[in-house]
Motif scaffolding. Sequence first.
Motif, PDB file in Angstrom:
ATOM      1  N   ALA A   1      -6.508  -2.656 -19.388  1.00 51.72           N
ATOM      2  CA  ALA A   1      -7.012  -2.156 -20.640  1.00 51.72           C
ATOM      3  C   ALA A   1      -5.602  -0.904 -21.274  1.00 51.72           C
ATOM      4  CB  ALA A   1      -8.015  -2.365 -20.771  1.00 51.72           C
ATOM      5  N   TYR A   2      -5.985  -0.348 -19.868  1.00 54.69           N
ATOM      6  CA  TYR A   2      -5.138   0.906 -20.671  1.00 54.69           C
ATOM      7  C   TYR A   2      -3.991   0.788 -20.300  1.00 54.69           C
ATOM      8  CZ  TYR A   2     -10.331   2.286 -20.241  1.00 54.69           C
ATOM      9  OH  TYR A   2     -11.946   2.174 -20.894  1.00 54.69           O
ATOM     10  N   ASN A   3      -3.679   0.374 -18.992  1.00 56.99           N
ATOM     11  CA  ASN A   3      -1.718   0.289 -18.972  1.00 56.99           C
ATOM     12  C   ASN A   3      -1.578   1.544 -18.145  1.00 56.99           C
ATOM     13  OD1 ASN A   3       0.502  -0.676 -18.112  1.00 56.99           O
ATOM     14  ND2 ASN A   3       1.198  -0.003 -20.543  1.00 56.99           N
TER      15      ASN A   3
ATOM     16  N   ASN B   1       9.394  -0.154  -7.628  1.00 57.89           N
ATOM     17  CA  ASN B   1       7.981   0.978  -7.919  1.00 57.89           C
ATOM     18  C   ASN B   1       8.218   0.734 -10.135  1.00 57.89           C
ATOM     19  OD1 ASN B   1       5.650   1.110  -6.246  1.00 57.89           O
ATOM     20  ND2 ASN B   1       6.249   3.211  -6.200  1.00 57.89           N
ATOM     21  N   SER B   2       9.437   0.743 -10.372  1.00 56.98           N
ATOM     22  CA  SER B   2      10.107   1.471 -10.980  1.00 56.98           C
ATOM     23  C   SER B   2       9.946  -0.042 -11.994  1.00 56.98           C
ATOM     24  CB  SER B   2      11.960   1.287 -11.624  1.00 56.98           C
ATOM     25  OG  SER B   2      13.103  -0.493 -10.671  1.00 56.98           O
ATOM     26  N   THR B   3       9.663  -1.478 -11.728  1.00 62.48           N
ATOM     27  CA  THR B   3       9.597  -2.771 -12.743  1.00 62.48           C
ATOM     28  C   THR B   3       7.286  -1.976 -13.415  1.00 62.48           C
ATOM     29  OG1 THR B   3       9.965  -3.671 -11.672  1.00 62.48           O
ATOM     30  CG2 THR B   3       9.062  -4.797 -14.150  1.00 62.48           C
ATOM     31  N   THR B   4       6.684  -1.781 -12.159  1.00 64.47           N
ATOM     32  CA  THR B   4       6.212  -1.165 -13.140  1.00 64.47           C
ATOM     33  C   THR B   4       6.081   0.252 -13.658  1.00 64.47           C
ATOM     34  OG1 THR B   4       4.608  -1.806 -10.993  1.00 64.47           O
ATOM     35  CG2 THR B   4       3.708  -0.166 -12.137  1.00 64.47           C
TER      36      THR B   4
ATOM     37  N   ILE C   1       1.019  -1.404   0.139  1.00 65.04           N
ATOM     38  CA  ILE C   1       0.211   0.219  -0.225  1.00 65.04           C
ATOM     39  C   ILE C   1       1.057   1.328   0.230  1.00 65.04           C
ATOM     40  CG2 ILE C   1      -1.614   1.381   1.035  1.00 65.04           C
ATOM     41  CD1 ILE C   1      -2.884  -1.463   2.407  1.00 65.04           C
ATOM     42  N   VAL C   2       1.488   1.633   0.686  1.00 66.40           N
ATOM     43  CA  VAL C   2       2.984   2.839   0.778  1.00 66.40           C
ATOM     44  C   VAL C   2       3.479   2.895  -0.561  1.00 66.40           C
ATOM     45  CG1 VAL C   2       5.216   3.402   1.802  1.00 66.40           C
ATOM     46  CG2 VAL C   2       3.236   2.255   3.326  1.00 66.40           C
ATOM     47  N   LEU C   3       4.191   1.854  -1.168  1.00 74.13           N
ATOM     48  CA  LEU C   3       4.459   1.998  -2.342  1.00 74.13           C
ATOM     49  C   LEU C   3       4.002   2.195  -3.495  1.00 74.13           C
ATOM     50  CD1 LEU C   3       6.709  -1.420  -3.085  1.00 74.13           C
ATOM     51  CD2 LEU C   3       7.249   0.532  -2.941  1.00 74.13           C
ATOM     52  N   ALA C   4       2.152   1.486  -3.318  1.00 71.43           N
ATOM     53  CA  ALA C   4       0.868   1.988  -4.686  1.00 71.43           C
ATOM     54  C   ALA C   4       1.670   3.915  -4.129  1.00 71.43           C
ATOM     55  CB  ALA C   4       0.076   0.980  -4.216  1.00 71.43           C
ATOM     56  N   ILE C   5       0.676   3.990  -2.763  1.00 66.01           N
ATOM     57  CA  ILE C   5       0.281   5.496  -2.709  1.00 66.01           C
ATOM     58  C   ILE C   5       1.923   6.218  -2.898  1.00 66.01           C
ATOM     59  CG2 ILE C   5      -0.040   7.930  -1.044  1.00 66.01           C
ATOM     60  CD1 ILE C   5      -1.595   5.415   0.687  1.00 66.01           C
ATOM     61  N   ALA C   6       3.412   6.067  -2.701  1.00 69.94           N
ATOM     62  CA  ALA C   6       4.237   6.484  -3.157  1.00 69.94           C
ATOM     63  C   ALA C   6       4.071   6.948  -5.137  1.00 69.94           C
ATOM     64  CB  ALA C   6       5.245   5.642  -2.807  1.00 69.94           C
ATOM     65  N   TYR C   7       3.620   5.317  -5.722  1.00 69.52           N
ATOM     66  CA  TYR C   7       4.116   5.881  -6.745  1.00 69.52           C
ATOM     67  C   TYR C   7       2.592   6.410  -7.592  1.00 69.52           C
ATOM     68  CZ  TYR C   7       3.080   3.636 -11.591  1.00 69.52           C
ATOM     69  OH  TYR C   7       3.284   3.785 -13.209  1.00 69.52           O
ATOM     70  N   SER C   8       1.578   6.267  -7.171  1.00 68.04           N
ATOM     71  CA  SER C   8       0.573   7.713  -7.376  1.00 68.04           C
ATOM     72  C   SER C   8       1.089   9.027  -6.920  1.00 68.04           C
ATOM     73  CB  SER C   8      -0.572   7.404  -6.456  1.00 68.04           C
ATOM     74  OG  SER C   8      -0.944   7.802  -4.967  1.00 68.04           O
ATOM     75  N   LEU C   9       2.001   9.054  -6.148  1.00 73.80           N
ATOM     76  CA  LEU C   9       2.521  10.366  -6.165  1.00 73.80           C
ATOM     77  C   LEU C   9       3.831  11.006  -7.158  1.00 73.80           C
ATOM     78  CD1 LEU C   9       2.829  10.794  -1.978  1.00 73.80           C
ATOM     79  CD2 LEU C   9       1.641  12.307  -3.859  1.00 73.80           C
ATOM     80  N   GLY C  10       3.880  10.031  -8.058  1.00 75.34           N
ATOM     81  CA  GLY C  10       4.965   9.728  -8.718  1.00 75.34           C
ATOM     82  C   GLY C  10       6.394   9.713  -8.772  1.00 75.34           C
ATOM     83  N   HIS C  11       6.621   8.295  -7.352  1.00 74.99           N
ATOM     84  CA  HIS C  11       7.662   7.596  -7.011  1.00 74.99           C
ATOM     85  C   HIS C  11       8.038   7.100  -8.223  1.00 74.99           C
ATOM     86  CE1 HIS C  11       8.752  10.927  -3.391  1.00 74.99           C
ATOM     87  NE2 HIS C  11       7.284  10.824  -3.018  1.00 74.99           N
ATOM     88  N   THR C  12       9.103   7.175  -8.615  1.00 72.15           N
ATOM     89  CA  THR C  12       8.461   5.669  -9.955  1.00 72.15           C
ATOM     90  C   THR C  12       9.798   4.686  -9.839  1.00 72.15           C
ATOM     91  OG1 THR C  12       9.863   7.277 -11.526  1.00 72.15           O
ATOM     92  CG2 THR C  12       7.528   7.225 -11.761  1.00 72.15           C
ATOM     93  N   GLY C  13      10.718   5.317  -8.836  1.00 73.26           N
ATOM     94  CA  GLY C  13      11.967   4.543  -8.668  1.00 73.26           C
ATOM     95  C   GLY C  13      12.204   3.336  -7.826  1.00 73.26           C
ATOM     96  N   GLY C  14      12.958   2.442  -7.292  1.00 75.77           N
ATOM     97  CA  GLY C  14      13.448   1.514  -6.560  1.00 75.77           C
ATOM     98  C   GLY C  14      12.245   0.294  -6.954  1.00 75.77           C
TER      99      GLY C  14
END
Lengths: 337, 334
Positions: A299-301, A84-87, A69-82
Amino acid sequence: MSSDPDAGAPVAGAVDDDAPAAAPTSAAATGTLTNPRRVRHRARVRSLRGLLMASPPLLLIAAFTGFPIVLAIAYSLGHTGGLNSTTALIAQHQHVKTEWWGTLGAYREVLTNERFQRDLRVTLLVTVVSTTVVLALALIIALYLRLAGGWAAKALTVVSVVPMFIPVVIASWAVLMFYAPDGFLRSLFAQVGLEGPTFGYTVTAIIIAQVWCSLPFAVLMCASGVQAVPDALIDAARDSGAGLVRTTFSVILPMAFVPIVIAATFTAIGIIGSFTVPYFTGPTAPTMLGVDMANYFTAYNRPQQSIVMAVVVFVAASLIAVTYVWANFRSSKESGA
Amino acid sequence: MTTGLQLEGLHKELGGRTIVENLSLDVATGELVCLLGPSGCGKTTTLRMIAGFLEPESGRVVVAGHDVTSLPPEKRPSAMVFQNYALWPHMTVTKNVAFPLRLAKRPRAEIAERVAKVLELVNLTHHKDSRPGRISGGEQQRTALARALVQEPAVLLLDEPLSNLDAKLRVRVREDIREIQQRLGITTVMVTHDQDEAMAMADRIAVMNDGRIEQVSSPQELYSDPQTEFVATFVGSLNKVEGRLEPHGLTPEAGLTSAIRPEAVAVVPASSDGALDAEVVRVTPHGHFAEVKVKTLGEVELVSFVTGPPPAEGDQVGVRLGEVWRFRDGKRVR
């Protein structure tokens, strides 16, 4: 008239001020020496042991639910590294952080999107209407069982619980087939030369299916709550001059308040995040956010936008959960605990 | 004396079993009548028929001259105090007491005044804003009484109102209830299985057995002049022997039971005039008196209550008999 010898001593749930004082006295009387430091040490060991016993499931939840959940929220805030980098590598239309804390770009994009706003409205509408209908039906059945009794009431309760044993996907498909343009209902109307209504692939079909799927749990909760009201309290209301309606609203429903709120919150939370029912029975657009999230994710990736929607649904569900906590708090306050 | 409550030939069956059989009882206005009997004798069923929670198969319930048999509980001029008080836990003491008046759509000012008055009567003003879970058992009991009294009922029904209180409090509360009942002059029917409670509170006691009333009398008469073997046995302690017990000994007689209260058995020195020779078998001290069990030469065992210094076990004593009752087929014979 004189007051009671035990006046002021609460009957239930009250703290007996004399209790702590009584313990050392009785210990001394029996000749047992009690060391306060040892007592405190034992209490600490006991609480530590309890914590250790509870820690494996807590750690599992933290690792497999909390951390993602923490990772997902970070990703929604634009933290695309670490992690989250694969996604981030395969996702489209993502917002990358511009500040140290991130960016609200994805939130701005989703929340200003007309399609999202419309689907949010539909989601809330379906949740409110379905929960209201479920609760009303569950209470009618529960009250009928409580006040009338007999074989008819018992049969109704059994029938109302049947949907619990039918998988949601099958129930959704059955509802669709029943109300589809070429479904059973229209065929039946056609037999007598009438134009039957078409609910298949409409928001109405979603509500009907949601009610079907959510009713059993609500009936079980409400029935148990209403059944738990002692006969004497109902008799006392009638003896005081209350008819059936007044007894229901003044005594039975307030006393079954907590189970009713639990039924309402669990039903609402189940519906607000549902996917299968709206996916099968509802229209392509507008639809509920559960379907939107799945579409954006696969579907929309666009997983970042999907997560933003999930956060919105989570916030709404949390608001519903607050009601549940408040009801429990009120209940323990009323019982004098 | 006018009749506050009349029960005429009430009959009730539950699950194919007769619970109350052809029961008739008149209660005078302002009188307190206790229905006394063992568990399952039909006393609570009778009370629930008076309140309207159960419908009799036959018979009538008449309150102050009006037949209320077909009326539901909410339409009857009676109010009940339940065994477990049945207070609504989500309402304060005031709201519990005011509830019947709110249902009757009384003006707000009148409700406030009547509730305040009745709370004062039962000494609960200081707890008016408390919830039932926050007050003691005795206070809950008085709240339930206040809720019944505020309705100014023609008949007050008390269903074992003291059974959930501890022994000390029970004595205090029963005095309170009796005092309030007498002060307000309310016709009252109380159900209890506790003979002490019935004796202390009732103007008259109706002893019930197996769905029927065995005897209706004043507490004193019930104790000193029982009309059936059941009443004699159920109320107070009793020595019972098969045959004809007379001051000079026991004569065998088929179907006859003799009975004598322990206080009518006097333990006197051995070989006293007109006394039966006996041996002390057991002495059980009870504080202000001792229960002395003796066996006469004719092998009759009798219990006596001795208030002075009791004899020792194994002592040879004399036994002088007072009034002996005789029963045949459960009925008193002279």
